[in-house]
Each structure stands twice: as structure tokens, then as C-alpha cells.
Scaffold this motif. Structure first.
Motif, PDB file in Angstrom:
ATOM      1  N   LEU A   1       0.806  -1.215   0.000  1.00  0.00           N
ATOM      2  CA  LEU A   1       0.000   0.000   0.000  1.00  0.00           C
ATOM      3  C   LEU A   1       0.845   1.273   0.000  1.00  0.00           C
ATOM      4  O   LEU A   1       0.323   2.357  -0.249  1.00  0.00           O
ATOM      5  CB  LEU A   1      -0.942   0.008   1.217  1.00  0.00           C
ATOM      6  N   ARG A   2       2.118   1.140   0.299  1.00  0.00           N
ATOM      7  CA  ARG A   2       3.024   2.291   0.313  1.00  0.00           C
ATOM      8  C   ARG A   2       4.257   1.974  -0.526  1.00  0.00           C
ATOM      9  O   ARG A   2       5.354   1.810   0.004  1.00  0.00           O
ATOM     10  CB  ARG A   2       3.423   2.647   1.742  1.00  0.00           C
ATOM     11  N   PRO A   3       4.097   1.896  -1.842  1.00  0.00           N
ATOM     12  CA  PRO A   3       5.249   1.569  -2.682  1.00  0.00           C
ATOM     13  C   PRO A   3       6.310   2.674  -2.599  1.00  0.00           C
ATOM     14  O   PRO A   3       5.997   3.851  -2.604  1.00  0.00           O
ATOM     15  CB  PRO A   3       4.660   1.475  -4.090  1.00  0.00           C
ATOM     16  N   GLY A   4       7.547   2.265  -2.475  1.00  0.00           N
ATOM     17  CA  GLY A   4       8.641   3.225  -2.414  1.00  0.00           C
ATOM     18  C   GLY A   4       8.915   3.795  -1.038  1.00  0.00           C
ATOM     19  O   GLY A   4       9.858   4.552  -0.854  1.00  0.00           O
ATOM     20  N   TRP A   5       8.081   3.467  -0.048  1.00  0.00           N
ATOM     21  CA  TRP A   5       8.303   3.986   1.303  1.00  0.00           C
ATOM     22  C   TRP A   5       9.544   3.341   1.884  1.00  0.00           C
ATOM     23  O   TRP A   5       9.769   2.145   1.760  1.00  0.00           O
ATOM     24  CB  TRP A   5       7.098   3.694   2.198  1.00  0.00           C
ATOM     25  N   ILE A   6      10.409   4.155   2.511  1.00  0.00           N
ATOM     26  CA  ILE A   6      11.615   3.652   3.157  1.00  0.00           C
ATOM     27  C   ILE A   6      11.496   3.893   4.654  1.00  0.00           C
ATOM     28  O   ILE A   6      11.249   5.010   5.096  1.00  0.00           O
ATOM     29  CB  ILE A   6      12.879   4.354   2.617  1.00  0.00           C
ATOM     30  N   ASP A   7      11.658   2.847   5.405  1.00  0.00           N
ATOM     31  CA  ASP A   7      11.612   2.916   6.861  1.00  0.00           C
ATOM     32  C   ASP A   7      12.845   3.676   7.335  1.00  0.00           C
ATOM     33  O   ASP A   7      13.942   3.147   7.336  1.00  0.00           O
ATOM     34  CB  ASP A   7      11.580   1.495   7.423  1.00  0.00           C
ATOM     35  N   GLN A   8      12.661   4.930   7.715  1.00  0.00           N
ATOM     36  CA  GLN A   8      13.796   5.773   8.116  1.00  0.00           C
ATOM     37  C   GLN A   8      14.460   5.292   9.401  1.00  0.00           C
ATOM     38  O   GLN A   8      15.624   5.579   9.642  1.00  0.00           O
ATOM     39  CB  GLN A   8      13.351   7.229   8.289  1.00  0.00           C
ATOM     40  N   LEU A   9      13.734   4.564  10.242  1.00  0.00           N
ATOM     41  CA  LEU A   9      14.299   4.077  11.492  1.00  0.00           C
ATOM     42  C   LEU A   9      15.034   2.755  11.315  1.00  0.00           C
ATOM     43  O   LEU A   9      15.785   2.334  12.177  1.00  0.00           O
ATOM     44  CB  LEU A   9      13.209   3.945  12.553  1.00  0.00           C
TER      45      LEU A   9
END
Length: 143
Positions: free
Chosen positions: A44-52
């Protein structure tokens, strides 16, 4: 908002969850982070990078001796306490505007660096660095 066919348009009291969720997750809110990670996993969130906890950079294959020397120039690296080398490299990467790819030697979580400015100033005067376990947390002033 509240579109039945779009799971990210949940009614969260007037703010769009699609944006607010990522912001809260990046700030470390545990509930939002868990939900956004699940949404990313489900596509559902393509391209999202987990910053943590970003994925390792498999596309970058450089020698640490060459790549990280500029951040450690003039330092007696052998005399640094455990974990300090990675924090100093992360601070240098942030200062140069580069992707921060360093991980905590204790928890293997991503080291994050946040530039801090004084009121009315445009350039950072200090930097907050942290990792999930907290052993690399601190502030560096005057890079």
C-alpha cells in the motif's frame, strides 16, 4: 478521505492518514510505525523507506577504507570507543548531504542524524544522532 477502496484514506479526525502515518512513523511513534510497516509490506506504500530501519544498500559496493576515510581524516580510529566510528561517519555523511548508511554496532539499527539550528539561523550548529537501542544517542556540536 474514507474511500472504501483506499485503505490509506482512513478518517483520522481530519488529517489524511496517508501522510500523517508516515510523518508519525518517521518520528518514532510505535503504533504508527507498526501500521505503516504493515501497509508497506502489503504494497500500500510503494517506495516507502523505513527511516528508522532502512534496508541495507546492496547497490553500493565500495571499500570502506576509501569511502569513509574523508569522515575520519586525522583521527586515531583505533583509540575511538566502540560505536564511535560509525557515529562519526554518519555525522560526516549528513554534513556532506549524503545518504546516511551507518548502523549501530550494538543493535544493528540505522543511525539517524538530525541537524539542529538555533532560532533564526539557517545553518545547523549541532546534530542529534540516535539509534533504536539508544547506545549511540547523543549530540555533536560544531562540525
Amino acid at each position: 478521505m474514507t474511500q472504501d477502496n483506499d485503505e490509506l484514506s482512513l478518517d483520522c479526525g481530519g488529517d489524511c492518514w496517508g501522510c500523517v502515518g508516515e510523518i508519525e512513523a518517521a518520528m518514532g511513534d510505535e503504533d504508527s510505525l507498526a501500521k505503516v510497516r504493515d501497509e508497506s509490506f502489503r504494497g500500500l506504500r510503494p517506495g516507502w523507506i523505513d527511516q528508522l530501519n532502512p534496508p541495507p544498500r546492496e547497490d553500493v559496493h565500495v571499500s570502506p577504507m576509501i569511502d569513509y576515510d574523508k569522515y575520519l581524516a586525522g583521527l586515531d580510529v583505533a583509540a575511538l570507543p566502540e560505536g564511535a566510528r560509525e557515529v562519526l561517519i554518519a555525522l560526516g555523511q549528513c554534513q556532506y548531504g549524503e545518504y546516511v548508511d551507518q548502523r549501530c554496532v550494538f543493535c544493528r539499527g540505522a543511525i539517524t542524524v538530525e541537524p539542529l539550528t538555533l532560532t533564526g539561523e539557517s545553518r545547523p550548529t549541532s546534530w542529534r544522532h540516535s539509534c533504536p537501542c539508544g547506545k549511540c544517542n547523543g549530540t555533536m556540536r560544531g562540525l
